[in-house]
Design an enzyme around this catalytic site. Structure first.
Site, PDB file in Angstrom:
ATOM      1  N   ASP A  10     -16.363 -15.756 -17.436  1.00 25.39           N
ATOM      2  CA  ASP A  10     -15.869 -17.246 -18.051  1.00 25.39           C
ATOM      3  C   ASP A  10     -17.428 -18.098 -17.936  1.00 25.39           C
ATOM      4  OD1 ASP A  10     -14.421 -19.336 -17.562  1.00 25.39           O
ATOM      5  OD2 ASP A  10     -14.547 -19.246 -15.822  1.00 25.39           O
ATOM      6  N   GLU A  70     -13.489 -16.097 -22.266  1.00 26.13           N
ATOM      7  CA  GLU A  70     -12.177 -17.036 -22.449  1.00 26.13           C
ATOM      8  C   GLU A  70     -13.179 -18.025 -23.346  1.00 26.13           C
ATOM      9  OE1 GLU A  70      -9.384 -18.176 -19.652  1.00 26.13           O
ATOM     10  OE2 GLU A  70     -11.706 -19.907 -19.467  1.00 26.13           O
ATOM     11  N   ASP A 143     -15.032 -19.099 -10.731  1.00 23.69           N
ATOM     12  CA  ASP A 143     -15.249 -18.912 -12.180  1.00 23.69           C
ATOM     13  C   ASP A 143     -14.924 -17.282 -12.223  1.00 23.69           C
ATOM     14  OD1 ASP A 143     -16.572 -21.013 -13.019  1.00 23.69           O
ATOM     15  OD2 ASP A 143     -16.312 -20.983 -10.987  1.00 23.69           O
TER      16      ASP A 143
END
Length: 161
Positions: A10, A70, A143
């Site tokens: 992330d 991501e 996260d």
């Protein structure tokens, strides 16, 4: 049965969540997870250097077969988006230098893969991630849980053959 080691990321510049999972096509096994944290007030180029060095360490220690990251989705703050994009570039470059293939997923793809619902709420995502990995509690910071969800998404997407 063959297994694959997936590094989920992330991206960010203050916090980079990461999660390393082994996956055999049926079951996920958590290997390691955590976050790279750079302190507020640190010069931005120094933050990028820290992220780069820590990513190199993660690649060397866990030897992932692939990395899933991501894709960025920002609707408001352009400065933040640009800074996160730069950190994301450093992360992807680290993978490239180690010869690790990179897959990218939108937040919608991750939500669909983990919960089956593209508009799942944050707490639903985190609880499903915890459940799928058999963890006692939801990993912190958020996260980290997000990075594990990205790794799960990739596992569900890979072609086994």
């Amino acid at each position: 049965m063959k297994k694959i080691r997936i590094l989920g990321i992330d991206p960010g510049y203050a916090i980079v969540g990461y999660g390393v999972l082994d996956y055999d096509g049926v079951k996920f096994k958590p290997v390691a997870y955590g976050a790279i944290i750079t302190e507020a007030g640190t010069e931005f180029t120094e933050r990028l250097r820290i992220i780069s060095e820590d990513m190199d360490y993660i690649f060397d220690k866990f030897r992932p077969d692939c990395m899933a990251v991501e894709k960025l989705y920002f609707t408001t703050n352009q400065k933040t988006a640009i800074d996160v994009a730069q950190a994301r570039g450093v992360i992807i470059l680290s993978a490239s230098k180690k010869g690790v293939p990179v897959a990218e997923y939108t937040p919608l793809q991750v939500k669909m893969s983990v919960t089956g619902y593209g508009k799942a709420e944050k707490h639903q995502m985190m609880e499903m991630t915890r459940n799928l990995l058999g963890l006692a509690r939801i990993p912190k910071p958020d996260d980290t849980a997000d990075a594990l969800a990205v790794a799960i998404c990739h596992g569900h997407t890979i072609r086994w053959g």
